[in-house]
Write an enzyme that holds these catalytic residues in place. Structure first.
Site, PDB file in Angstrom:
ATOM      1  N   GLY A   1     -48.280  32.098 -64.722  1.00 24.79           N
ATOM      2  CA  GLY A   1     -49.507  32.283 -65.671  1.00 24.79           C
ATOM      3  C   GLY A   1     -49.543  30.758 -66.085  1.00 24.79           C
ATOM      4  N   GLU A   2     -49.496  30.557 -67.408  1.00 20.23           N
ATOM      5  CA  GLU A   2     -49.694  29.055 -67.848  1.00 20.23           C
ATOM      6  C   GLU A   2     -48.546  28.931 -68.737  1.00 20.23           C
ATOM      7  OE1 GLU A   2     -51.960  26.825 -67.285  1.00 20.23           O
ATOM      8  OE2 GLU A   2     -50.321  25.651 -68.580  1.00 20.23           O
TER       9      GLU A   2
ATOM     10  N   CYS B   1     -43.494  30.677 -60.496  1.00 25.99           N
ATOM     11  CA  CYS B   1     -44.612  29.826 -60.854  1.00 25.99           C
ATOM     12  C   CYS B   1     -44.467  29.161 -62.123  1.00 25.99           C
ATOM     13  CB  CYS B   1     -45.940  30.424 -60.446  1.00 25.99           C
ATOM     14  SG  CYS B   1     -47.156  29.119 -60.089  1.00 25.99           S
TER      15      CYS B   1
ATOM     16  N   ARG C   1     -45.708  20.144 -62.412  1.00 22.82           N
ATOM     17  CA  ARG C   1     -46.638  21.184 -62.322  1.00 22.82           C
ATOM     18  C   ARG C   1     -47.903  20.594 -61.542  1.00 22.82           C
ATOM     19  NH1 ARG C   1     -48.248  21.537 -68.248  1.00 22.82           N
ATOM     20  NH2 ARG C   1     -49.210  23.294 -67.523  1.00 22.82           N
TER      21      ARG C   1
ATOM     22  N   ILE D   1     -50.695  29.125 -56.224  1.00 29.03           N
ATOM     23  CA  ILE D   1     -51.744  28.893 -57.148  1.00 29.03           C
ATOM     24  C   ILE D   1     -51.552  27.990 -58.065  1.00 29.03           C
ATOM     25  CG2 ILE D   1     -53.489  30.046 -58.658  1.00 29.03           C
ATOM     26  CD1 ILE D   1     -52.505  32.791 -57.492  1.00 29.03           C
ATOM     27  N   ARG D   2     -52.157  26.907 -57.925  1.00 29.52           N
ATOM     28  CA  ARG D   2     -51.827  25.943 -59.080  1.00 29.52           C
ATOM     29  C   ARG D   2     -50.236  25.569 -59.132  1.00 29.52           C
ATOM     30  NH1 ARG D   2     -53.954  25.525 -64.267  1.00 29.52           N
ATOM     31  NH2 ARG D   2     -54.148  23.339 -64.070  1.00 29.52           N
TER      32      ARG D   2
ATOM     33  N   HIS E   1     -46.251  32.954 -55.782  1.00 30.15           N
ATOM     34  CA  HIS E   1     -46.443  34.410 -56.383  1.00 30.15           C
ATOM     35  C   HIS E   1     -46.119  35.665 -55.518  1.00 30.15           C
ATOM     36  CE1 HIS E   1     -48.661  33.496 -60.278  1.00 30.15           C
ATOM     37  NE2 HIS E   1     -49.025  32.358 -59.589  1.00 30.15           N
TER      38      HIS E   1
ATOM     39  N   GLU F   1     -45.311  38.711 -56.259  1.00 32.63           N
ATOM     40  CA  GLU F   1     -45.992  39.920 -56.630  1.00 32.63           C
ATOM     41  C   GLU F   1     -47.185  40.110 -56.189  1.00 32.63           C
ATOM     42  OE1 GLU F   1     -46.001  36.963 -58.393  1.00 32.63           O
ATOM     43  OE2 GLU F   1     -47.344  36.922 -59.470  1.00 32.63           O
TER      44      GLU F   1
HETATM   45  N1  GLN Z   1     -50.244  25.723 -63.284  1.00 30.69           N
HETATM   46  C1  GLN Z   1     -49.615  26.847 -64.235  1.00 30.69           C
HETATM   47  C2  GLN Z   1     -48.418  26.045 -65.031  1.00 30.69           C
HETATM   48  O1  GLN Z   1     -48.195  24.758 -65.132  1.00 30.69           O
HETATM   49  C3  GLN Z   1     -48.801  27.524 -63.362  1.00 30.69           C
HETATM   50  C4  GLN Z   1     -49.550  28.372 -62.159  1.00 30.69           C
HETATM   51  C5  GLN Z   1     -49.124  29.683 -62.046  1.00 30.69           C
HETATM   52  O2  GLN Z   1     -48.196  30.273 -62.711  1.00 30.69           O
HETATM   53  N2  GLN Z   1     -49.979  30.142 -61.142  1.00 30.69           N
HETATM   54  O3  GLN Z   1     -48.017  26.599 -65.853  1.00 30.69           O
END
Ligand code: GLN
Length: 194
Positions: free
Chosen positions: A46-47, A78, A105, A133-134, A169, A171
């Protein structure tokens, strides 16, 4: 086996479904009291800054640290991996700081650079379809941390006793082998935390 999924923000439903498909009883954790009776906890992607702020707000930093100290296993994926790290490059954001590693990050590029690779993982017999993903890179790890997978030169999966952290990820695929590996960790490491 009772496992919790931190359900403050991010991809918690997908973790829940995958753990349930393997026979776990899953609790969505939003408050420290929800950790009672669990043997493991998944912190989803997530974030990480948002999840960290909400953890502070709900007393979950202490709650999860206590859960771990009492024998609970934790897997961060992540953003969840970032929240487990002792060091986050150029950031003083809230974190659990339990896993001895330094992360960077968004180190694989921007959202458009999300990608999937077949990853060789120590302990798994077949390559794992890892979705990034990021994603963060794990830049360095302490002496007690075992590196379980690398993508090119970047560390992307590590274990420190009953802590597991993945940059990607698991999941978001239909491969549940890493979830099964985490369940085995929960099984061997802990008794239900009361
Ligand atoms: N870029 C997000 C962060 O720094 C992590 C991305 C993710 O969980 N897919 O928290």
């Amino acid at each position: 086996m009772k496992i919790g999924v931190l359900a403050l923000q991010g991809a918690f439903r997908e973790h829940r479904l995958m753990l349930e498909s393997l026979g776990c009883t899953v609790t969505e954790v939003r408050l420290p009291k929800h950790l009672e009776g669990l043997v493991g906890l998944v912190i989803p992607g997530g974030e990480s800054t948002t999840i960290g702020k909400l953890m502070v707000q709900y007393g979950l930093l202490e709650g999860i640290r206590d859960f771990h100290a009492a024998g609970g296993a934790i897997w961060g994926t992540c953003a969840g991996a970032i929240l487990l790290a002792t060091e986050i490059e150029a950031s003083d954001q809230p974190r659990l700081g339990l896993l001895d590693m330094r992360v960077k990050r968004n180190a694989f590029g921007r959202q458009v650079d999300s990608f999937e690779v077949a990853l060789e993982i120590k302990g798994l017999s077949a390559p794992f379809p890892a979705v990034f993903i990021r994603a963060p890179i794990i830049e360095s790890v302490g002496a007690n941390v075992e590196v379980l997978a690398k993508h090119e030169d970047a560390i992307v999966l590590v274990r420190q006793e009953r802590l597991l952290a993945s940059s990607f990820h698991p999941e978001l695929t239909n491969n549940s082998s890493l979830h099964a590996l985490f369940m085995a960790m929960c099984d061997s490491s802990s008794v239900a935390v009361s």
